[in-house]
Design a protein around this motif. Structure first.
Motif, PDB file in Angstrom:
ATOM      1  N   TYR A 194       0.814  -1.216   0.000  1.00  0.00           N
ATOM      2  CA  TYR A 194       0.000   0.000   0.000  1.00  0.00           C
ATOM      3  C   TYR A 194       0.851   1.270   0.000  1.00  0.00           C
ATOM      4  CZ  TYR A 194      -4.582  -2.194   0.355  1.00  0.00           C
ATOM      5  OH  TYR A 194      -5.719  -2.893   0.096  1.00  0.00           O
ATOM      6  N   PRO A 195       1.825   1.416   0.890  1.00  0.00           N
ATOM      7  CA  PRO A 195       2.656   2.630   0.821  1.00  0.00           C
ATOM      8  C   PRO A 195       3.470   2.717  -0.474  1.00  0.00           C
ATOM      9  CG  PRO A 195       2.917   1.581   2.959  1.00  0.00           C
ATOM     10  CD  PRO A 195       2.129   0.637   2.097  1.00  0.00           C
ATOM     11  N   LEU A 196       3.968   1.569  -0.955  1.00  0.00           N
ATOM     12  CA  LEU A 196       4.723   1.577  -2.204  1.00  0.00           C
ATOM     13  C   LEU A 196       3.846   2.030  -3.374  1.00  0.00           C
ATOM     14  CD1 LEU A 196       7.357   0.971  -3.677  1.00  0.00           C
ATOM     15  CD2 LEU A 196       6.594  -1.395  -3.911  1.00  0.00           C
ATOM     16  N   ALA A 197       2.640   1.508  -3.449  1.00  0.00           N
ATOM     17  CA  ALA A 197       1.720   1.915  -4.510  1.00  0.00           C
ATOM     18  C   ALA A 197       1.380   3.401  -4.387  1.00  0.00           C
ATOM     19  CB  ALA A 197       0.454   1.067  -4.468  1.00  0.00           C
ATOM     20  N   GLY A 198       1.159   3.863  -3.175  1.00  0.00           N
ATOM     21  CA  GLY A 198       0.851   5.281  -2.979  1.00  0.00           C
ATOM     22  C   GLY A 198       2.007   6.186  -3.365  1.00  0.00           C
ATOM     23  N   CYS A 199       3.216   5.819  -2.945  1.00  0.00           N
ATOM     24  CA  CYS A 199       4.392   6.628  -3.295  1.00  0.00           C
ATOM     25  C   CYS A 199       4.643   6.605  -4.793  1.00  0.00           C
ATOM     26  CB  CYS A 199       5.624   6.114  -2.547  1.00  0.00           C
ATOM     27  SG  CYS A 199       5.591   6.482  -0.790  1.00  0.00           S
ATOM     28  N   LEU A 200       4.552   5.435  -5.405  1.00  0.00           N
ATOM     29  CA  LEU A 200       4.763   5.332  -6.848  1.00  0.00           C
ATOM     30  C   LEU A 200       3.685   6.107  -7.608  1.00  0.00           C
ATOM     31  CD1 LEU A 200       6.473   4.097  -9.100  1.00  0.00           C
ATOM     32  CD2 LEU A 200       4.958   2.129  -9.060  1.00  0.00           C
ATOM     33  N   GLY A 201       2.444   6.005  -7.139  1.00  0.00           N
ATOM     34  CA  GLY A 201       1.369   6.766  -7.774  1.00  0.00           C
ATOM     35  C   GLY A 201       1.570   8.255  -7.642  1.00  0.00           C
ATOM     36  N   VAL A 238       4.579   9.799  -7.309  1.00  0.00           N
ATOM     37  CA  VAL A 238       5.767  10.220  -8.050  1.00  0.00           C
ATOM     38  C   VAL A 238       5.589  10.046  -9.557  1.00  0.00           C
ATOM     39  CG1 VAL A 238       8.216   9.674  -8.444  1.00  0.00           C
ATOM     40  CG2 VAL A 238       7.321   9.781  -6.119  1.00  0.00           C
ATOM     41  N   ALA A 239       5.149   8.862  -9.981  1.00  0.00           N
ATOM     42  CA  ALA A 239       5.088   8.559 -11.414  1.00  0.00           C
ATOM     43  C   ALA A 239       3.692   8.729 -12.005  1.00  0.00           C
ATOM     44  CB  ALA A 239       5.559   7.125 -11.667  1.00  0.00           C
ATOM     45  N   GLY A 240       2.685   8.752 -11.183  1.00  0.00           N
ATOM     46  CA  GLY A 240       1.306   8.840 -11.657  1.00  0.00           C
ATOM     47  C   GLY A 240       0.571   7.531 -11.394  1.00  0.00           C
ATOM     48  N   LEU A 241      -0.740   7.604 -11.329  1.00  0.00           N
ATOM     49  CA  LEU A 241      -1.539   6.426 -11.005  1.00  0.00           C
ATOM     50  C   LEU A 241      -1.513   5.388 -12.115  1.00  0.00           C
ATOM     51  CD1 LEU A 241      -4.635   8.030  -9.251  1.00  0.00           C
ATOM     52  CD2 LEU A 241      -2.673   6.895  -8.217  1.00  0.00           C
ATOM     53  N   GLU A 242      -1.499   5.846 -13.376  1.00  0.00           N
ATOM     54  CA  GLU A 242      -1.517   4.896 -14.485  1.00  0.00           C
ATOM     55  C   GLU A 242      -0.278   4.011 -14.510  1.00  0.00           C
ATOM     56  OE1 GLU A 242      -2.150   8.144 -14.768  1.00  0.00           O
ATOM     57  OE2 GLU A 242      -4.252   8.241 -15.398  1.00  0.00           O
ATOM     58  N   PRO A 243       0.950   4.586 -14.435  1.00  0.00           N
ATOM     59  CA  PRO A 243       2.133   3.720 -14.408  1.00  0.00           C
ATOM     60  C   PRO A 243       2.160   2.797 -13.183  1.00  0.00           C
ATOM     61  CG  PRO A 243       2.781   5.958 -14.957  1.00  0.00           C
ATOM     62  CD  PRO A 243       1.327   5.995 -14.559  1.00  0.00           C
ATOM     63  N   ALA A 244       1.701   3.303 -12.048  1.00  0.00           N
ATOM     64  CA  ALA A 244       1.667   2.466 -10.842  1.00  0.00           C
ATOM     65  C   ALA A 244       0.719   1.287 -11.041  1.00  0.00           C
ATOM     66  CB  ALA A 244       1.235   3.300  -9.632  1.00  0.00           C
ATOM     67  N   LEU A 245      -0.430   1.529 -11.635  1.00  0.00           N
ATOM     68  CA  LEU A 245      -1.395   0.464 -11.894  1.00  0.00           C
ATOM     69  C   LEU A 245      -0.828  -0.581 -12.852  1.00  0.00           C
ATOM     70  CD1 LEU A 245      -4.288  -0.638 -11.552  1.00  0.00           C
ATOM     71  CD2 LEU A 245      -4.936   0.788 -13.480  1.00  0.00           C
ATOM     72  N   VAL A 246      -0.182  -0.121 -13.916  1.00  0.00           N
ATOM     73  CA  VAL A 246       0.407  -1.047 -14.892  1.00  0.00           C
ATOM     74  C   VAL A 246       1.540  -1.853 -14.242  1.00  0.00           C
ATOM     75  CG1 VAL A 246       1.707  -1.177 -17.056  1.00  0.00           C
ATOM     76  CG2 VAL A 246      -0.304   0.310 -16.884  1.00  0.00           C
ATOM     77  N   LEU A 247       2.384  -1.197 -13.439  1.00  0.00           N
ATOM     78  CA  LEU A 247       3.485  -1.901 -12.774  1.00  0.00           C
ATOM     79  C   LEU A 247       2.954  -2.971 -11.820  1.00  0.00           C
ATOM     80  CD1 LEU A 247       6.541  -2.186 -12.137  1.00  0.00           C
ATOM     81  CD2 LEU A 247       6.123  -0.627 -10.236  1.00  0.00           C
TER      82      LEU A 247
END
Length: 162
Positions: A76-83, A85-94
Motif C-alpha cells: 500500500y505505501p509503495l503503490a501510494g508513493c509510486l502513484g 511520483v510517477a502517476g496512477l496509471e504507471p503504478a497500476l500497470v506496474l
C-alpha cells in the motif's frame, strides 16, 4: 490453478480501468473483478490446510495471516508513493505486471492438485512409524497410498515419487 487464473484476471483487468468504458463496460469490468476475487479467495482455505498435518494448521494459518498483512504493509505505501511520483496509471500497470509475474511464479511453487491420494515410496521407515499409519502396506521399502501432504517425507511436487 484456479487461484492462478484469478490473479492473472486481476493482472489483465487492472489496466482495463484506464480505458474509457461505457456503463455496461464498467459493469462487465466489475463482474470480472468479482470473478477474479472469487477464484483467488475460494480456494484460500485449501492452500492453508493442505500442506501440513492438522495439529500444525494453526501455525500455518498464523504464518499466512502474518505474511498477507506484511505484504499489505509494504504494497500500500509503495503503490501510494509510486502513484504520487510517477502517476496512477504507471503504478497500476506496474502492479498489474507484478501480479502476472507472481501468478506465473506460483505455478512452479506448488502443485496444481489438492490433497489427493498418491502412491509414493517413502524412505526406509520402521513398521510403527506414524507416517505409515494410513498405508495398507507395511515394512521398509514399500510403496504406500495415502493423503499427500508436503513434509520432510514429501518434499516434492504432488504426483512425483518421494
Amino acid at each position: 490453478m484456479t487461484m492462478t487464473l484469478g490473479v492473472l484476471g486481476f493482472a489483465v483487468l487492472g489496466p482495463a480501468v484506464l480505458l474509457p468504458l461505457s456503463f455496461a463496460g464498467l459493469l462487465a469490468l466489475w463482474a470480472g473483478f468479482g470473478l477474479a476475487s472469487s477464484l483467488v479467495l475460494a480456494r484460500g482455505g485449501l492452500v492453508i490446510t493442505w500442506p501440513e498435518h492438522q495439529q500444525e494448521r494453526p501455525t500455518v494459518f498464523a504464518a499466512q495471516f502474518w505474511l498477507g498483512h506484511a505484504g499489505w504493509l509494504l504494497a500500500y505505501p509503495l503503490a501510494g508513493c509510486l502513484g504520487n511520483v510517477a502517476g496512477l496509471e504507471p503504478a497500476l500497470v506496474l502492479f498489474s505486471g507484478l501480479a502476472a509475474v507472481a501468478a506465473l511464479a506460483s505455478t512452479e511453487a506448488r502443485p496444481a492438485e489438492g490433497p489427493l491420494q498418491r502412491l509414493h515410496w517413502p524412505p526406509d521407515l520402521p513398521v510403527d512409524d506414524p507416517h505409515l499409519c494410513d498405508d495398507s502396506a507395511s515394512g521398509p521399502g514399500h510403496a504406500g497410498r495415502h493423503d499427500c501432504h508436503i513434509s520432510d517425507l514429501h518434499p516434492c511436487r504432488a504426483g512425483s515419487a518421494a
